[in-house]
Each structure stands twice: as C-alpha cells, then as structure tokens.
Design a protein around this motif. Sequence first.
Motif, PDB file in Angstrom:
ATOM      1  N   PRO A  69       3.268   1.702   0.401  1.00 47.25           N
ATOM      2  CA  PRO A  69       2.523   0.591  -0.196  1.00 47.25           C
ATOM      3  C   PRO A  69       2.405   0.756  -1.708  1.00 47.25           C
ATOM      4  N   ALA A  70       2.385  -0.367  -2.402  1.00 47.22           N
ATOM      5  CA  ALA A  70       2.326  -0.334  -3.866  1.00 47.22           C
ATOM      6  C   ALA A  70       1.148   0.475  -4.368  1.00 47.22           C
ATOM      7  N   THR A  71       0.009   0.362  -3.699  1.00 49.19           N
ATOM      8  CA  THR A  71      -1.185   1.061  -4.179  1.00 49.19           C
ATOM      9  C   THR A  71      -1.078   2.562  -3.964  1.00 49.19           C
ATOM     10  N   LEU A  72      -0.471   2.993  -2.870  1.00 50.79           N
ATOM     11  CA  LEU A  72      -0.265   4.425  -2.669  1.00 50.79           C
ATOM     12  C   LEU A  72       0.684   4.967  -3.720  1.00 50.79           C
ATOM     13  N   ARG A  73       1.733   4.236  -4.029  1.00 51.38           N
ATOM     14  CA  ARG A  73       2.645   4.654  -5.096  1.00 51.38           C
ATOM     15  C   ARG A  73       1.895   4.754  -6.426  1.00 51.38           C
ATOM     16  N   ASP A  74       1.087   3.736  -6.735  1.00 51.32           N
ATOM     17  CA  ASP A  74       0.319   3.751  -7.984  1.00 51.32           C
ATOM     18  C   ASP A  74      -0.564   5.001  -8.074  1.00 51.32           C
ATOM     19  N   ALA A  75      -1.250   5.297  -6.973  1.00 55.10           N
ATOM     20  CA  ALA A  75      -2.172   6.433  -6.974  1.00 55.10           C
ATOM     21  C   ALA A  75      -1.440   7.754  -7.176  1.00 55.10           C
ATOM     22  N   GLU A 129       0.165  -4.505   0.084  1.00 62.30           N
ATOM     23  CA  GLU A 129       0.060  -3.839  -1.213  1.00 62.30           C
ATOM     24  C   GLU A 129      -1.073  -2.817  -1.235  1.00 62.30           C
ATOM     25  N   ASP A 130      -2.193  -3.147  -0.616  1.00 63.12           N
ATOM     26  CA  ASP A 130      -3.391  -2.285  -0.656  1.00 63.12           C
ATOM     27  C   ASP A 130      -3.998  -2.239   0.751  1.00 63.12           C
ATOM     28  N   PRO A 131      -3.331  -1.551   1.678  1.00 65.39           N
ATOM     29  CA  PRO A 131      -3.722  -1.610   3.084  1.00 65.39           C
ATOM     30  C   PRO A 131      -4.962  -0.772   3.391  1.00 65.39           C
ATOM     31  N   PRO A 132      -5.554  -0.984   4.572  1.00 62.40           N
ATOM     32  CA  PRO A 132      -6.690  -0.159   4.992  1.00 62.40           C
ATOM     33  C   PRO A 132      -6.258   1.265   5.307  1.00 62.40           C
ATOM     34  N   VAL A 133      -7.227   2.171   5.202  1.00 63.50           N
ATOM     35  CA  VAL A 133      -7.004   3.594   5.475  1.00 63.50           C
ATOM     36  C   VAL A 133      -7.725   3.958   6.765  1.00 63.50           C
ATOM     37  N   VAL A 134      -7.074   4.795   7.568  1.00 58.44           N
ATOM     38  CA  VAL A 134      -7.669   5.275   8.810  1.00 58.44           C
ATOM     39  C   VAL A 134      -7.834   6.785   8.733  1.00 58.44           C
ATOM     40  N   VAL A 135      -8.702   7.330   9.588  1.00 58.77           N
ATOM     41  CA  VAL A 135      -8.993   8.762   9.592  1.00 58.77           C
ATOM     42  C   VAL A 135      -8.963   9.268  11.023  1.00 58.77           C
ATOM     43  N   ARG A 136      -8.553  10.514  11.186  1.00 54.06           N
ATOM     44  CA  ARG A 136      -8.562  11.137  12.510  1.00 54.06           C
ATOM     45  C   ARG A 136      -9.187  12.515  12.406  1.00 54.06           C
ATOM     46  N   ALA A 137     -10.215  12.759  13.201  1.00 58.17           N
ATOM     47  CA  ALA A 137     -10.837  14.079  13.270  1.00 58.17           C
ATOM     48  C   ALA A 137     -10.150  14.874  14.375  1.00 58.17           C
ATOM     49  N   ASP A 138      -9.698  16.081  14.037  1.00 64.12           N
ATOM     50  CA  ASP A 138      -8.968  16.908  15.001  1.00 64.12           C
ATOM     51  C   ASP A 138      -9.904  17.937  15.621  1.00 64.12           C
ATOM     52  N   LEU A 139     -11.094  17.473  16.018  1.00 64.61           N
ATOM     53  CA  LEU A 139     -12.094  18.378  16.590  1.00 64.61           C
ATOM     54  C   LEU A 139     -12.266  18.160  18.092  1.00 64.61           C
ATOM     55  N   VAL A 140     -11.598  17.167  18.615  1.00 60.11           N
ATOM     56  CA  VAL A 140     -11.694  16.858  20.033  1.00 60.11           C
ATOM     57  C   VAL A 140     -10.294  16.734  20.598  1.00 60.11           C
ATOM     58  N   SER A 141     -10.204  16.655  21.915  1.00 55.21           N
ATOM     59  CA  SER A 141      -8.905  16.504  22.542  1.00 55.21           C
ATOM     60  C   SER A 141      -8.272  15.191  22.113  1.00 55.21           C
ATOM     61  N   GLY A 152     -11.420   0.181   3.639  1.00 53.49           N
ATOM     62  CA  GLY A 152     -10.608  -1.010   3.821  1.00 53.49           C
ATOM     63  C   GLY A 152      -9.409  -1.139   2.913  1.00 53.49           C
ATOM     64  N   ARG A 153      -9.316  -0.304   1.861  1.00 57.36           N
ATOM     65  CA  ARG A 153      -8.194  -0.399   0.927  1.00 57.36           C
ATOM     66  C   ARG A 153      -7.865   0.988   0.384  1.00 57.36           C
ATOM     67  N   VAL A 154      -6.588   1.223   0.165  1.00 54.99           N
ATOM     68  CA  VAL A 154      -6.138   2.501  -0.402  1.00 54.99           C
ATOM     69  C   VAL A 154      -6.779   2.736  -1.763  1.00 54.99           C
ATOM     70  N   SER A 155      -6.870   1.693  -2.589  1.00 61.50           N
ATOM     71  CA  SER A 155      -7.430   1.857  -3.927  1.00 61.50           C
ATOM     72  C   SER A 155      -8.870   2.358  -3.871  1.00 61.50           C
ATOM     73  N   VAL A 156      -9.665   1.833  -2.949  1.00 63.95           N
ATOM     74  CA  VAL A 156     -11.050   2.285  -2.798  1.00 63.95           C
ATOM     75  C   VAL A 156     -11.069   3.702  -2.235  1.00 63.95           C
ATOM     76  N   ALA A 157     -10.137   4.017  -1.336  1.00 62.68           N
ATOM     77  CA  ALA A 157     -10.068   5.369  -0.779  1.00 62.68           C
ATOM     78  C   ALA A 157      -9.838   6.403  -1.874  1.00 62.68           C
ATOM     79  N   PHE A 158      -9.039   6.069  -2.886  1.00 67.09           N
ATOM     80  CA  PHE A 158      -8.788   7.046  -3.953  1.00 67.09           C
ATOM     81  C   PHE A 158      -9.997   7.197  -4.873  1.00 67.09           C
ATOM     82  N   ILE A 159     -10.815   6.160  -5.004  1.00 64.90           N
ATOM     83  CA  ILE A 159     -12.085   6.344  -5.700  1.00 64.90           C
ATOM     84  C   ILE A 159     -12.929   7.357  -4.941  1.00 64.90           C
TER      85      ILE A 159
END
Length: 245
Positions: A69-75, A129-141, A152-159
């Motif tokens: 995505p453009a925003t990930l490249r920018d970051a 261009e600025d997609p949502p970000v997801v997270v996965r916790a590897d503490l459970v099966s 909701g957006r890569v740009s906000v995630a980098f903030i």
Amino acid sequence: MTQEQQPPDLALDLDALGAATGERPDRQAAWRFIRAFARDWSGRPLGEADGHTAAELDAAQARLGLPLPATLRDALQLLGKRPDLTDNQDTLLAPQDLYVDADRGVLVFRVENQSCAYWGIRVTDLDQEDPPVVVRADLVSPTADDWAAWLGRVSVAFIEVVLSEALCADEDLMGWVTPDDTGLPEDITATFRRLPLPEYPISQRPGSRWYAHDEIILRDDHGTAMFRARTEAAFDRFDGEDEED
C-alpha cells in the motif's frame, strides 16, 4: 504581584495529529506529525537516509508477489531505518523481512519483541492506499483467523508506533502510573489533554488512550499507564521532584 501561569507545553503538533485522525483523514498530516515528533522528542530530525529506498520496496513487492500500500511505502521510506523511533520495544520489519501469514492472508510488517504479537494488513486490503491494520496476539492457541481489528489506517498506526516506542526510548525519562478502580488519578484527568487518537487494543486490553501535558505523553491501558517525559525538568515536575511546582 502574582506571576501569570504559563500554559503547558505539549511539544506535539496537534494540528497535524487532528488532521491525520479526523473525519477526512490526511495521511500527509501523519507524516508531518511524525517529523515534528522526531525533531522534538528524539533529538535528531528525520533525514533522507532514515528510510528505505523505492528500489528496496520494489524488490519486496516482487519477492512477495503483492503490492505494498502507498502509505506503508511512505512510512518505510520516511523512518524505516530509524530504530530509535520504531524498535525500542517491538520491531518494524525491513522490506526484505516482510512476510505473509499465508494461512490467514495477512502481510506482517511489525513484530512484538518476544514474538507475542504481530501487526499486519489483510492481503485483500493491499490495494487500498491507507488500509486498516490488524493485530494478532500469539498467547493462545491459533484459530482459523485470530487477527483482530487494531487501527483503521496504516498512517494512524505509524503515529501509534512512534508514540509507543518513545515510551521505551529512555529509561531515565519514563515511568508508570497505577490507575485506581475508576481510572487514572484525578490530577491527571483534570490536567492532561486527551489526544485525538482512537481507542485501540494493546496487550490484550481494550481501549488504550493517549494523553499529553507539559512535555509528557501518557498511554492509559485500562489497568496501567506508562508515561514519558521529553526533558529531565518535565520528568521532575511530573514525578514530584520539583519542589517549586
């Protein structure tokens, strides 16, 4: 004569932060906020050598067979080579280390320091261009799809990345606050300004929120709160070591 009290110095570009997270989000405002934050909180402004090159990102796309995505490249071009802003606690992956969780269809770009959590973008969203970000916790099966919505957006995630990593950047300028059953202490809720970032889950706790006051940033994780001062004087004021304030 009573000395007029000066307003607190937040040392943050709130205009850029508001524009990046508002109803009509401006991803360029996110980069303005990060540039200002690097200048004022890290001691070294961002420069051209602090990011990955377009050729490196093109090579990653070719290797993965997927668009970035453009925003990930920018970051990654902006601060991908500044571990003091991105890697004090967790790790922002370099282009050559990006990988896909093939079972769940997620491009992973950040990993928790003990591999207990991962951040990524669903492959089905990579055309945005600025997609949502997801997270996965590897503490459970693992389950069929244990990736959850994060921001909701890569740009906000980098903030969030630069703010959270700043908390761990200098042990002499950071500390902890223990909220009571009703939340943060009254002196914090009465004086600190809530930053315009959406609530998001962290460490398996929902609703993390950011505050700032007088050269202090603070993240409230609903059960514990971590703060970072920009200067020793600000730390002393906040921690009660300044007898005049």
